[in-house]
Enzyme design. Structure first.
Site, PDB file in Angstrom:
ATOM      1  N   ARG A 310      12.068  -6.706  -9.926  1.00 21.58           N
ATOM      2  CA  ARG A 310      11.258  -6.144  -8.863  1.00 21.58           C
ATOM      3  C   ARG A 310       9.884  -5.799  -9.444  1.00 21.58           C
ATOM      4  NH1 ARG A 310      11.125  -0.964  -6.751  1.00 21.58           N
ATOM      5  NH2 ARG A 310      10.660  -0.858  -4.526  1.00 21.58           N
ATOM      6  N   GLU A 362      -3.666  -7.812   3.114  1.00 23.62           N
ATOM      7  CA  GLU A 362      -2.396  -7.730   2.376  1.00 23.62           C
ATOM      8  C   GLU A 362      -2.208  -6.367   1.719  1.00 23.62           C
ATOM      9  OE1 GLU A 362      -0.707 -11.056   0.432  1.00 23.62           O
ATOM     10  OE2 GLU A 362      -2.224 -12.416   1.234  1.00 23.62           O
ATOM     11  N   GLN A 366      -5.918   1.775  -0.187  1.00 26.93           N
ATOM     12  CA  GLN A 366      -5.274   3.067   0.052  1.00 26.93           C
ATOM     13  C   GLN A 366      -3.753   2.897   0.130  1.00 26.93           C
ATOM     14  OE1 GLN A 366      -8.147   1.995   1.644  1.00 26.93           O
ATOM     15  NE2 GLN A 366      -9.283   3.323   0.243  1.00 26.93           N
TER      16      GLN A 366
END
Lengths: 378, 283
Positions: A310, A362, A366
């Site tokens: 991941r 994408e 922020q």
């Protein structure tokens, strides 16, 4: 640890660099100025296998690893970020199928991309729901073996030229993100219309449109994953695509750095080339340092994916740092050029306009920080 | 050490057209070349390398000739050097060449040795045509193709601007399909010469060297690059080929070209003409 590119990776890099330098660069200013769709450049990209590089080889694509893709992405974006975005939009739209489609869906929905130049679009964002994906308003209602989709999507890359759409819609608004479901709409069915072509500040060679869905019918066999899995599908897709977007920043920044080095070596003030002024040297040193730092962060985030790990945290590090970095580097390049930097005849003002979008699409800078903080405090 | 002119050309394969092309590894023309302070060579650190641009044109021409005359034909690419030249071989394979021959040798080679090695590879492969770049952009010699033709006793067509046909005109009109035999088949080549173009016809097998205007080399595609991984590269050495590569030429020293004096800007045409006349004494 190994920081050398392999021979194959250098070959991919050279191929993409040649395309960017010889095919894209000569026409980049034209497509930026006219904001028209660079179909001829994309046709060449298709012939070179750049357009569907994420599609596995068994479905007719090139099947590049994530790291390989980022290497190519830097070169494409160095040529023109708008063209690069048009190229990668296909991969973005096809990722949900690659990651979560059944074997039958992969064969049926990916196979034909190898046969001819064909575009697909990733349709997630809505006028009232960008960063806040869970407040999606587009609905999908099941009727027998079909779903009926209604709603509006906006800022859809390649949307005006696509022949396949990966659409996210909710089957139950009350369930928030647990109602979101992913569908593939083939062709341009009745009820699917392009409502607006956006006139953008930068990346103007990429086609960005709004779409409306009025009773668009999709067969159940085109649902990717189960009902309610759409949010997970979208997030996994973005984990995969974020290293590419990050690398777009690196490509823009490298272009800005190279232009600045060349200009600073030629332009003279106070009797010497401006590169001999320490203030300019320090600017260029910072540009080079930050560009490389972003490249390394991005390589790592792609490498993790290739290891089957991941990469949510690292890809957000990379995307956020790289996007903010590219904006700074491009702005500094305009500064190095002085008055000429502000003029369209010179190449750097485009880089500044192009870089801005990467802080937004994408996942804004922020939202990347939100993701980073969330991952850190897990 | 090199065989003398042969009476008869080596026997050629009679089925598929086979073309041997070269792929020399050279410094990327875009890199900045610096001479080492001690004059023993150039600074190699940080340099990028690529296939010699004229060789790349040769690979392209080989692929086009095969596509036009014999889809079952074969383009074989050869390169001489250390392990790193495999990168250039792979590039040619990615463009579409069918297989590669790597002559593994590190150290200096003069043009005679290079031509001698390619001669032996040619005799082993028995191609219909050998296509080389007219010169490599590093040494700028423009010799290997000519030596090779001499060693093989073949015809040569240098500075090819356009290769028209693998067959003679008469042959081409007679049979559309290519079944190459040693006699009656030729290559017609338009050559770039000082004052224009010259057209020659060489009996096959022959040696052709490429000039810049011959073609626009195709790009290596991503699928091509992936496919190239599985194409074979045969490894040979000068010893296996029986070639003594001891250089007959020794480089004593390399030095940078003398730096040019800074120029001046003149305010008007009158001053320019005056300076050309009185200082430079050229008009």
């Amino acid at each position: 640890m190994e920081f050398q590119l392999t021979e194959d990776q250098r070959a991919l890099q050279q191929a993409a660099r040649k395309y960017a330098r010889e095919v894209v660069r000569p026409k980049a200013a034209h497509y930026d100025e006219t904001a028209t769709f660079p179909r001829d450049l994309l046709q060449t990209a298709f012939e070179l296998g750049l357009l569907n590089m994420a599609i596995p080889a068994e479905y007719g694509g090139v099947g590049l690893s994530h790291l390989d893709q980022t290497i190519v992405a830097e070169e494409l974006s160095w040529g023109c970020a708008g063209v690069a975005t048009s190229i990668i939009a296909n991969d973005l739209a096809n990722l949900p199928i690659i990651l979560h489609g059944t074997e039958e869906q992969k064969q049926r929905l990916l196979g034909h991309f190898a046969e001819r130049l064909k575009f697909s679009s990733f349709c997630l964002t809505e006028p009232e729901a960008g960063s806040d994906v869970a407040s999606m308003q587009t609905t999908a209602r099941r009727e027998g073996d079909e779903y009926v989709i209604n709603g509006a999507k906006c800022f859809i890359t390649n949307g005006g030229h696509a022949e396949q759409y990966t659409v996210f819609a909710t089957v139950d608004k009350a369930k928030k993100h647990k109602g979101i479901t992913c569908f593939v709409v083939e062709g341009r069915p009745k009820g699917l219309t392009v409502s607006k072509h956006e006139n953008k500040m930068g990346q103007r060679a990429s086609d960005t449109v709004s779409l409306t869905f009025e009773d668009v019918r999709v067969p159940v066999k085109n649902r990717i994953g189960e009902e309610g899995q759409g949010f997970a599908v979208a997030m996994a897709t973005l984990d995969n695509s974020r290293p590419l977007t990050a690398m777009f920043s690196v490509g823009i920044a490298r272009a800005a750095l190279e232009h600045s080095m060349e200009y600073a070596s030629q332009r003279k003030t106070f009797g010497k080339p401006i590169i001999e002024h320490q203030a300019i040297q320090f600017m260029i040193a910072d540009m080079a340092m930050n560009t490389h730092a972003a490249r390394m962060l991005t390589y790592e985030s792609a490498w993790l994916l290739d290891q089957g790990q991941r990469n949510t945290l690292q890809s957000s590090y990379a995307k956020c740092f790289a996007a903010d970095m590219a904006m700074k580097v491009a702005t500094d390049a305009v500064q190095v050029y002085g008055g000429y930097g502000y003029i369209k005849e010179y190449p750097v003002e485009k880089l500044m306009r192009d870089a801005k979008l990467i802080q937004v699409y994408e996942g804004t800078s922020q939202v990347q920080r939100l993701v980073i903080a969330r991952e850190l405090f897990k | 050490m090199f065989s003398s002119l042969q009476e008869t050309p080596p026997a050629r394969r009679s089925q598929a057209v086979k073309i041997l092309v070269t792929a020399k590894r050279v410094e990327d023309p875009e890199s900045k070349i610096k001479v080492k302070p001690d004059g023993t060579g150039i600074v190699q650190e940080g340099l990028k390398y690529k296939i010699n641009p004229f060789d790349e044109i040769g690979v392209e021409e080989g692929l086009r000739l095969i596509a036009k005359h014999d889809p079952k034909g074969e383009v074989v690419v050869v390169s001489i050097g250390g392990k790193e030249v495999q990168e250039q071989l792979r590039h040619a394979l990615a463009m579409g060449a069918h297989r590669a021959v790597w002559v593994n040798h590190t150290g200096p080679l003069d043009q005679l040795a290079i031509a001698g090695l390619i001669q032996k590879v040619t005799e082993k492969e028995k191609p219909d045509l050998v296509i080389l770049g007219k010169q490599s952009i590093d040494d700028d010699q423009n010799q290997v193709g000519q030596y090779l033709a001499e060693f093989l006793g073949w015809g040569q067509a240098t500075f090819a601007s356009k290769v028209e046909s693998l067959e003679s005109e008469a042959e081409k009109n007679k049979v559309p399909a290519v079944t190459l035999t040693a006699d009656g088949k030729a290559v017609r080549v338009v050559r770039e010469v000082d004052n224009g173009l010259a057209t020659v016809e060489c009996q096959l097998p022959a040696v052709v060297t490429t000039d810049l205007r011959l073609n626009q080399p195709r790009y290596a595609s991503l699928p091509g690059i992936m496919k190239a991984k599985s194409k074979p590269i045969e490894e040979l050495t000068p010893a296996k080929l029986g070639v003594d590569v001891t250089p007959t030429i020794q480089v004593l020293k390399l030095s940078s070209p003398p730096a040019r004096k800074a120029g001046i800007k003149v305010p008007d045409v009158a001053t320019l003409v005056d300076k050309l006349h009185n200082e430079a004494k050229v008009v």
